[in-house]
Design an enzyme around this catalytic site. Structure first.
Site, PDB file in Angstrom:
ATOM      1  N   ARG A   1      -4.053  -3.679  -2.041  1.00 30.17           N
ATOM      2  CA  ARG A   1      -2.803  -4.029  -2.728  1.00 30.17           C
ATOM      3  C   ARG A   1      -2.987  -5.239  -3.649  1.00 30.17           C
ATOM      4  NH1 ARG A   1      -2.359  -5.352   2.612  1.00 30.17           N
ATOM      5  NH2 ARG A   1      -1.926  -7.534   3.152  1.00 30.17           N
ATOM      6  N   TYR A   2      -4.127  -5.946  -3.488  1.00 29.06           N
ATOM      7  CA  TYR A   2      -4.377  -7.120  -4.319  1.00 29.06           C
ATOM      8  C   TYR A   2      -5.405  -6.859  -5.422  1.00 29.06           C
ATOM      9  CZ  TYR A   2      -2.056  -9.482  -0.435  1.00 29.06           C
ATOM     10  OH  TYR A   2      -1.153  -9.863   0.526  1.00 29.06           O
ATOM     11  N   THR A   3      -5.929  -5.668  -5.486  1.00 27.74           N
ATOM     12  CA  THR A   3      -6.919  -5.343  -6.514  1.00 27.74           C
ATOM     13  C   THR A   3      -6.418  -4.158  -7.338  1.00 27.74           C
ATOM     14  OG1 THR A   3      -8.080  -3.887  -4.950  1.00 27.74           O
ATOM     15  CG2 THR A   3      -8.871  -6.162  -5.147  1.00 27.74           C
TER      16      THR A   3
ATOM     17  N   ALA B   1      -7.654  -6.892   0.082  1.00 26.67           N
ATOM     18  CA  ALA B   1      -7.023  -5.620   0.424  1.00 26.67           C
ATOM     19  C   ALA B   1      -6.646  -4.870  -0.858  1.00 26.67           C
ATOM     20  CB  ALA B   1      -5.783  -5.872   1.270  1.00 26.67           C
TER      21      ALA B   1
END
Length: 702
Positions: free
Chosen positions: A112-114, A110
């Site tokens: 928010r994780y990259t 997602a």
């Protein structure tokens, strides 16, 4: 309330939707980017996400881009990943985090994780915007400015792959090696000959050399390149390890297809399939049996799975909002014209900046000889009178007076001013050079060539996809063709319909109760339940061509399916299918033309020793063929002209010819204004039209 016809409303709305998807979603501009990609890069540039700054979360990129696109954040993220992952040769976004693999269908983590930032290459594509390199416009709600295109300083359009589907139109642009693209562009600028290029994909693999197809892509923008996976065979451990795949497939698809072929008994030589892919690279490991014939096994793997695939080229790009298909040379010429306009805009901007600076320095020249006077004027004048007094006493204009008045007191000294006005000659020389460049297209092109060479020196890469000559590639299909043909040789029932559908049904699928389905309004015109799957299909078109396809190349159908729609299967552009039949060597083809001539052509004339896909001169092109009939014996044939006259004759007086485009014999004599409008197979009801002698002078009313 105003009433609107639903059909009219739908027509207008569909046309507007089609226009929008073509120009705003699916097709790239000559700058090499689709609108969503352009907006992502502009949003990142505007948001300060530079290559020398820390990366920012994917959600931050989404938020910035939402200012410029009315579409959802998920489509933004998908496009952002497309710019950054390894499926493109030259990434425009530098990513970090759990990104998707270049050979996998798995989605990245997602947003928010990259995290992301621009690459140096993408910054080069954006930096000329601040120099007025392209026209600026407003975003969808009119609140923010955005560039209408990006002033890409190299032909990005051919360096990264681009695939898109709109309404009734699509694009498929393969990527090429930057060094080769830039060299071709420089050759075009210098009016030197260019060579066909072969694609270069980040997914590696090999492309099989086919100079005819490469030339076709160069000239027309359409064609196919054959791609193949690379592998190593370890005979000691009985393993085959694939370490790269064609760009057009994924490892999941390859593994799934191989497992399916094992389950249905097509591939019996394998004992296991393992996905050994890691951060070190792709690895698909196949273990084979001790009894396996490697030639047969490789033949099956390459012919029945996506380990060998094709990339279909359709170089469709937007030029001034209109989709056009170009060959590689034409596309690069379009890019050169596009870049020339950008360079002109940039040089005009630089010229204006230099002229403004020179103008102010020439005002300072008048200060140096009147320094004390200038200081007194500024000191003793009211704020509202300073500009007017400077203009009057120093003979300067408004702009120069404003510049002088805004100078800090510590800079109003002879030393500081002398240092500034020393640049006057330098500026005059620079202005002269820019004017010289703007006045000469050759000089402008030299600027492009220099930039291209600098970019190539900094960003070029070795080829990822190696080019292999046909002679160097072991063609497993040929080595064990007889084995493969045995597997493909089974009995089928073939039905051909009036609307050009071909339905091929294995006889094993015709057990029990079934109903043959066809499209509403269509009708079956050919039905044969005693054919081999290796039989050859002949497809005649209105351009005088006949396309040849083996039945095994068509999908197997069920009685409930419509079959294969041949015009779409052949991807015909400017041709129409007029007749479809099977190649049966012991028969001949009767062709009736609208000029009253009828020919009989041996079906053997359509047979070739090599597996050719298309033959030209399939029939005589001097007049329009309106009747085709395949038979092994002569028939009574009724011809009816446009004046209503008819004649019934047997075709036995026409000799069978081995020449496909034979003119045939006169069947019905016509006057200048007459044409045969229809041929019918003779029946008893037409007997009144038969001539009782060999003359053709007498005809009967139909």
């Amino acid at each position: 309330m105003r009433k609107v016809k639903l059909s009219s409303f739908m027509d207008n709305e569909v046309m507007e939707f089609s226009r929008y998807t073509i120009s705003e979603r699916a097709l790239p501009d000559i700058n090499g980017l689709k609108p969503i990609h352009k907006r992502i890069l502009w949003a990142m540039y505007r948001g300060g996400m530079y290559s020398n700054k820390p990366r920012q979360k994917g959600t931050a990129v989404q938020g910035e881009t939402m200012k410029f696109t009315p579409h959802g954040d998920s489509s933004i993220y998908d496009a952002l990943v497309r710019l950054s992952n390894d499926s493109v040769n030259y990434p425009l976004a530098d990513s970090q985090g759990a990104m998707s693999s270049k050979n996998s269908v798995n989605l990245p983590a997602a947003p928010r994780y990259t995290s992301f930032r621009l690459t140096e290459l993408s910054e080069m594509c954006l930096e000329d915007i601040k120099k007025n390199g392209v026209v600026m416009g407003l975003n969808y709600d009119g609140e923010y400015e955005e560039p209408e295109t990006l002033p890409t300083p190299f032909p990005l359009i051919l360096c990264n792959s681009n695939i898109g589907i709109a309404v009734g139109i699509a694009t498929g642009i393969c990527s090429f090696n930057m060094e080769e693209v830039i060299q071709t562009t420089i050759n075009l600028i210098n009016n030197k000959p260019t060579k066909p290029m072969y694609p270069d994909f980040a997914t590696k693999g090999v492309v099989i050399r086919d100079d005819e197809e490469a030339k076709k892509v160069k000239e027309t923008g359409r064609g196919k390149f054959t791609l193949r996976a690379t592998y190593d065979i370890d005979k000691k451990n009985r393993t085959i390890t694939f370490n790269s795949l064609p760009y057009t497939t994924t490892r999941e698809k390859v593994i799934e297809t191989i497992l399916d072929k094992i389950k249905d008994g097509t591939i019996t030589e394998l004992t296991s399939v393992e996905d050994m892919t890691s951060k070190d690279g792709l690895e698909i490991e196949l273990k084979y049996k001790t009894t396996a014939d490697l030639d047969i096994l490789m033949a099956k793997l390459f012919s029945k799975t996506p380990l060998e695939d094709t990339f279909s080229c359709n170089f469709n790009v937007l030029i001034d909002g209109i989709p056009k298909v170009f060959g590689t040379d034409e596309m690069l010429l379009e890019w050169i014209n596009f870049r020339l306009e950008s360079i002109k805009r940039i040089k005009c901007y630089e010229l204006t900046q230099l002229e403004d600076k020179l103008h102010n320095l020439k005002g300072l020249e008048k200060v140096i000889s009147n320094l004390d006077k200038t200081i007194d004027i500024i000191r003793n004048s009211s704020e509202s009178k300073v500009i007017a007094n400077l203009k009057k006493e120093l003979s300067v204009d408004d702009i120069q007076a404003e510049h002088i008045a805004n100078m800090k007191l510590r800079n109003l000294n002879s030393s500081s001013i002398d240092n500034k006005i020393k640049d006057i000659k330098k500026l005059e020389k620079e202005i002269e050079e820019i004017n010289k460049t703007l006045a000469s297209e050759k000089e402008l092109k030299n600027v492009i060539v220099k930039q291209l060479k600098d970019i190539n020196k900094k960003f070029k890469k070795e080829r990822q996809t190696q080019i292999i000559d046909k002679e160097e590639v072991i063609d497993y299909k040929d080595i064990k063709q007889e084995v493969l043909e045995q597997e493909l040789d089974y009995n089928v029932r073939v039905l051909i319909t009036k609307d050009n559908y071909v339905k091929k049904i294995p006889l094993t699928s015709l057990r029990g109760n079934f109903t043959i389905e066809i499209k509403t309004g269509d009708e079956i015109i050919y039905d044969n339940d005693n054919l081999s799957n290796l039989a050859e299909l002949l497809i005649f078109t209105d351009k005088g061509n006949v396309y040849k396809r083996k039945l095994h190349e068509l999908q197997d159908d069920k009685p409930s399916t419509l079959g294969t729609y041949i015009p779409s299967y052949l991807e015909l552009q400017d041709e129409e299918v007029i007749y479809i039949t099977l190649l049966e060597k012991d028969k001949f083809l009767i062709i009736g033309y609208d000029n009253g001539k009828v020919s009989k052509v041996s079906m053997e004339s359509y047979e070739t020793k090599t597996n050719r896909n298309m033959l030209k001169n399939a029939y005589n092109m001097e007049s329009k063929p309106i009747f085709f009939y395949k038979t092994d014996k002569d028939i009574d044939l009724l011809a009816i002209n446009n004046d209503g006259n008819a004649i019934l004759l047997n075709t036995d007086f026409i000799a069978i010819k081995s020449t496909r485009n034979t003119q045939g014999n006169i069947f019905m004599k016509l006057k200048d204004s007459q044409l045969v409008k229809e041929y019918k197979i003779g029946t008893k009801e037409y007997e009144t039209y038969r001539l009782l002698n060999s003359g053709y002078g007498k005809k009967y009313r139909a």
